[in-house]
Structure formats: C-alpha cells, structure tokens
Scaffold this active site. Structure first.
Site, PDB file in Angstrom:
ATOM      1  N   ASP A 117      38.785  11.192  -4.346  1.00 41.72           N
ATOM      2  CA  ASP A 117      39.220  12.757  -4.265  1.00 41.72           C
ATOM      3  C   ASP A 117      38.426  13.772  -4.524  1.00 41.72           C
ATOM      4  OD1 ASP A 117      41.662  11.682  -2.986  1.00 41.72           O
ATOM      5  OD2 ASP A 117      42.853  11.843  -5.119  1.00 41.72           O
ATOM      6  N   ASP A 136      43.599  12.848   3.110  1.00 38.97           N
ATOM      7  CA  ASP A 136      45.061  13.313   2.749  1.00 38.97           C
ATOM      8  C   ASP A 136      45.368  14.544   3.732  1.00 38.97           C
ATOM      9  OD1 ASP A 136      45.065  11.280   0.744  1.00 38.97           O
ATOM     10  OD2 ASP A 136      44.207  12.803  -0.703  1.00 38.97           O
TER      11      ASP A 136
END
Length: 163
Positions: A117, A136
């Site tokens: 991330d 995402d």
C-alpha cells in the site's frame, strides 16, 4: 458473456493489473518501507505492508486463508460478470475493475505474503485516511460504477411504472 465482450474484459484486466503492479514495483524500489513522500498538501506516497484486506481487516487470517478467501470471491465475481446482461456495460466495466484490483492484490499476497500500500490522504495533522493502493482504487471505482448503473436502472424503471 459473449465472445464479443471477452476481449474487452481481458484488456481491462491486463490494464488494471499491469498498471497496479507497475506502480507497486516502482514504490518498492524507490520509496523505503515506512517512508512518506509528500506530493500535495493532502496527499503522500507512504510505503507500507498490509497483511490484511481492506483497512487491515482479516489480518489475523493465515496467509493461505486470505488467498483462499480471495480466490472464492474472484470466482463469484467472475460468475457475476459472466451472467450480467450484455447491455449493462457500466456494470460489466465495474466488475472488470473489481476483478482486476483483486487480482493485483492477490499477486502481492502470493509473492510477498502482504499487499503493498502507498497512497495516503490526510488533512493536516487532524485526519489520516487508511493507506491504500491503486488496486483498492480500482475496486472502489468498480463498485461505484455498478451502483451508478443500478441507480440509473432503478430511476428508469420507476419513471416507466409511474407513467
């Protein structure tokens, strides 16, 4: 699913997964783990590892448990895509984004045992959103696309019934 729509689906998957993996590769090789690189007054690149799913949910699941769960969800999403009416192009596009994002994160989980991330939104020192990645974002945009088409269909049906 028709033969006519499959090439677009495949192209969408290649683009979403390819872009996601290319950006993650760049982050891994250019931003040290745990380092924040400010881009805008409200946006930074912040390299972290996520052993869970969205917002670190299921982080207590085993590595293989998360992979199995993701595969089950992917099979269901593929079934939904295949069985969505051809004229529901926004919904089909939404499922393509969701599936591509899920595959991008699954690749990380298989290769590294975690998801990379790197996107961090914040407001001064008051609010920090969870760190997330492009996969995402694709998943979120896919859900939004499906909701928009469903709302438009509902409005159309409602106006047809009221006439």
């Amino acid at each position: 699913m028709t033969r006519k729509s499959f090439p677009f689906f495949l192209l969408g998957l290649i683009l979403t997964v390819g872009i996601d993996q290319a950006v993650k590769y760049w982050v891994m090789h250019n931003i040290p783990l745990g380092t924040e690189t400010p881009l805008l007054p409200f946006l930074s690149l912040y390299h972290v590892r996520n052993s869970g799913i969205a917002f670190s949910f299921f982080s207590s699941f085993s590595h293989w448990g998360l992979i199995f769960l993701t595969l089950i969800i992917l099979i269901f999403l593929l079934w939904l895509w295949k069985n969505t009416q051809y004229n529901k192009s926004l919904t089909r596009f939404g499922f393509t984004l969701i599936i591509g994002g899920a595959i991008g994160n699954l690749i990380d989980r298989i290769c590294f045992y975690y998801v990379i991330d790197y996107i961090l939104f914040y407001i001064n020192d008051v609010f920090y959103f969870a760190v997330f990645n492009l996969a995402d974002t694709f998943i979120t945009l896919g859900v939004i696309a499906i909701i928009i088409e469903e709302l438009l269909s509902w409005i159309k049906r409602k106006s047809t019934f009221s006439e």
